[in-house]
Design a protein around this motif. Structure first.
Motif, PDB file in Angstrom:
ATOM      1  N   GLN A 184       0.789  -1.228   0.000  1.00 37.72           N
ATOM      2  CA  GLN A 184       0.000   0.000   0.000  1.00 37.72           C
ATOM      3  C   GLN A 184       0.821   1.278   0.000  1.00 37.72           C
ATOM      4  OE1 GLN A 184      -2.634  -1.652   3.066  1.00 37.72           O
ATOM      5  NE2 GLN A 184      -4.315  -0.929   1.777  1.00 37.72           N
ATOM      6  N   GLU A 236      -6.601   4.089   2.680  1.00 38.51           N
ATOM      7  CA  GLU A 236      -7.347   2.840   2.530  1.00 38.51           C
ATOM      8  C   GLU A 236      -7.769   2.288   3.894  1.00 38.51           C
ATOM      9  OE1 GLU A 236      -6.135   0.880  -1.619  1.00 38.51           O
ATOM     10  OE2 GLU A 236      -4.441   1.027  -0.237  1.00 38.51           O
ATOM     11  N   LEU A 257     -10.947  -0.120   2.865  1.00 42.25           N
ATOM     12  CA  LEU A 257     -10.982  -0.617   1.494  1.00 42.25           C
ATOM     13  C   LEU A 257      -9.588  -0.814   0.942  1.00 42.25           C
ATOM     14  CD1 LEU A 257     -10.146   1.971  -0.583  1.00 42.25           C
ATOM     15  CD2 LEU A 257     -12.332   2.787   0.276  1.00 42.25           C
ATOM     16  N   TRP A 308      -8.012  -0.312  -3.161  1.00 45.84           N
ATOM     17  CA  TRP A 308      -8.396   0.170  -4.480  1.00 45.84           C
ATOM     18  C   TRP A 308      -7.166   0.220  -5.375  1.00 45.84           C
ATOM     19  CZ3 TRP A 308      -7.028   3.925  -7.917  1.00 45.84           C
ATOM     20  CH2 TRP A 308      -7.906   4.171  -8.968  1.00 45.84           C
ATOM     21  N   VAL A 362      -7.234  -7.327  -7.720  1.00 48.51           N
ATOM     22  CA  VAL A 362      -8.258  -6.801  -6.807  1.00 48.51           C
ATOM     23  C   VAL A 362      -9.635  -7.312  -7.229  1.00 48.51           C
ATOM     24  CG1 VAL A 362      -9.337  -4.717  -5.844  1.00 48.51           C
ATOM     25  CG2 VAL A 362      -6.862  -4.779  -6.227  1.00 48.51           C
ATOM     26  N   GLY A 395     -14.312  -8.277  -5.189  1.00 52.35           N
ATOM     27  CA  GLY A 395     -13.773  -7.149  -5.914  1.00 52.35           C
ATOM     28  C   GLY A 395     -14.811  -6.616  -6.894  1.00 52.35           C
ATOM     29  N   ALA A 417     -15.000   0.415  -9.377  1.00 52.90           N
ATOM     30  CA  ALA A 417     -15.303   1.618  -8.597  1.00 52.90           C
ATOM     31  C   ALA A 417     -14.374   2.743  -9.014  1.00 52.90           C
ATOM     32  CB  ALA A 417     -15.135   1.343  -7.102  1.00 52.90           C
ATOM     33  N   SER A 471     -11.935   6.021  -8.194  1.00 50.63           N
ATOM     34  CA  SER A 471     -10.920   6.295  -7.177  1.00 50.63           C
ATOM     35  C   SER A 471     -11.557   6.959  -5.954  1.00 50.63           C
ATOM     36  CB  SER A 471      -9.855   7.214  -7.772  1.00 50.63           C
ATOM     37  OG  SER A 471      -8.933   7.609  -6.798  1.00 50.63           O
ATOM     38  N   PRO A 472     -11.227   6.486  -4.755  1.00 48.73           N
ATOM     39  CA  PRO A 472     -11.765   7.134  -3.546  1.00 48.73           C
ATOM     40  C   PRO A 472     -11.402   8.618  -3.497  1.00 48.73           C
ATOM     41  CG  PRO A 472     -10.736   5.043  -2.995  1.00 48.73           C
ATOM     42  CD  PRO A 472     -10.386   5.337  -4.426  1.00 48.73           C
ATOM     43  N   TRP A 503     -10.545  -0.993  -9.440  1.00 47.80           N
ATOM     44  CA  TRP A 503     -11.123  -2.157  -8.754  1.00 47.80           C
ATOM     45  C   TRP A 503     -11.073  -1.882  -7.261  1.00 47.80           C
ATOM     46  CZ3 TRP A 503     -13.450  -4.983 -12.119  1.00 47.80           C
ATOM     47  CH2 TRP A 503     -12.911  -5.173 -13.391  1.00 47.80           C
ATOM     48  N   GLN A 504     -12.102  -2.262  -6.548  1.00 49.05           N
ATOM     49  CA  GLN A 504     -12.158  -2.019  -5.106  1.00 49.05           C
ATOM     50  C   GLN A 504     -12.635  -3.258  -4.370  1.00 49.05           C
ATOM     51  OE1 GLN A 504     -13.618   1.801  -3.832  1.00 49.05           O
ATOM     52  NE2 GLN A 504     -14.713   0.903  -2.101  1.00 49.05           N
ATOM     53  N   ASP A 548     -14.005  -3.939  -0.252  1.00 53.53           N
ATOM     54  CA  ASP A 548     -14.282  -3.417   1.087  1.00 53.53           C
ATOM     55  C   ASP A 548     -13.738  -4.424   2.091  1.00 53.53           C
ATOM     56  OD1 ASP A 548     -15.710  -1.304  -0.146  1.00 53.53           O
ATOM     57  OD2 ASP A 548     -17.473  -2.584  -0.284  1.00 53.53           O
TER      58      ASP A 548
END
Length: 170
Positions: free
Chosen positions: A21, A28, A33, A35, A52, A79, A82, A84-85, A98-99, A101
């Motif tokens: 990460q 995240e 999550l 992503w 993902v 997966g 989605a 981007s946050p 791709w996300q 939770d």
């Protein structure tokens, strides 16, 4: 570990993953999550990003950043596609991704890579997070074998959160 294992999943069918990460860990973690972009800036899909989309609800993820495994999580969703946050502070990627939770379980004592690298290297994980020199490969999400998650669990020892020990069958 209890149970019947194949190379990549538990007897219940759950898989294990390693996520690098780096600069996105805090965002995240806060968003519960993971992503990754569906394509890089040049329009290429990368396998470690596409992974993902392969995560399934109940899978266990080891979260690596800054030289340590900081948390383990359990996927709360499969997966899915989605954007981007909004909390991401970087504009390095395409917006569509791709996300997954997740429920993060932050380790009270992170596991440093140097304590597990020799054992993980010896497993010769195909397309795995650790290279033959014992360093961490650049990329986002890699599938782990049950033997690899066992190495991580052993290093974390009695500090593993109960939901994680139950998910991996300890």
């Amino acid at each position: 570990l209890r149970g019947i294992w194949d190379q990549t999943t538990t007897a219940s069918g759950h898989a294990f993953w390693w996520v690098n990460q780096g600069k996105t860990y805090k965002d995240e973690l806060k968003g519960s999550l993971m992503w990754a972009p569906q394509e890089n800036k040049r329009g290429n899909a990368l396998f470690h990003h596409k992974n993902v989309s392969a995560v399934k609800k109940g899978d266990v993820i080891a979260h690596y950043a800054g030289g340590t495994i900081l948390a383990l999580s359990i996927a709360n969703s499969n997966g899915y596609s989605a954007t981007s946050p909004t909390s991401f502070t970087t504009d390095d990627w395409q917006k569509q991704g791709w996300q997954v939770d997740t429920t993060y379980h932050v380790l009270s004592e992170p596991v440093h890579i140097r304590t597990i690298s020799p054992e993980l290297t010896a497993l010769n994980l195909s397309k795995g997070p650790i290279n033959s020199s014992g360093g961490v490969n650049q990329g986002y999400l890699y599938r782990l074998s049950p033997a690899a998650i066992e190495v991580i669990a052993r290093a974390a020892g009695h500090l593993l959160p109960i939901p994680i020990t139950e998910a991996i069958g300890l």
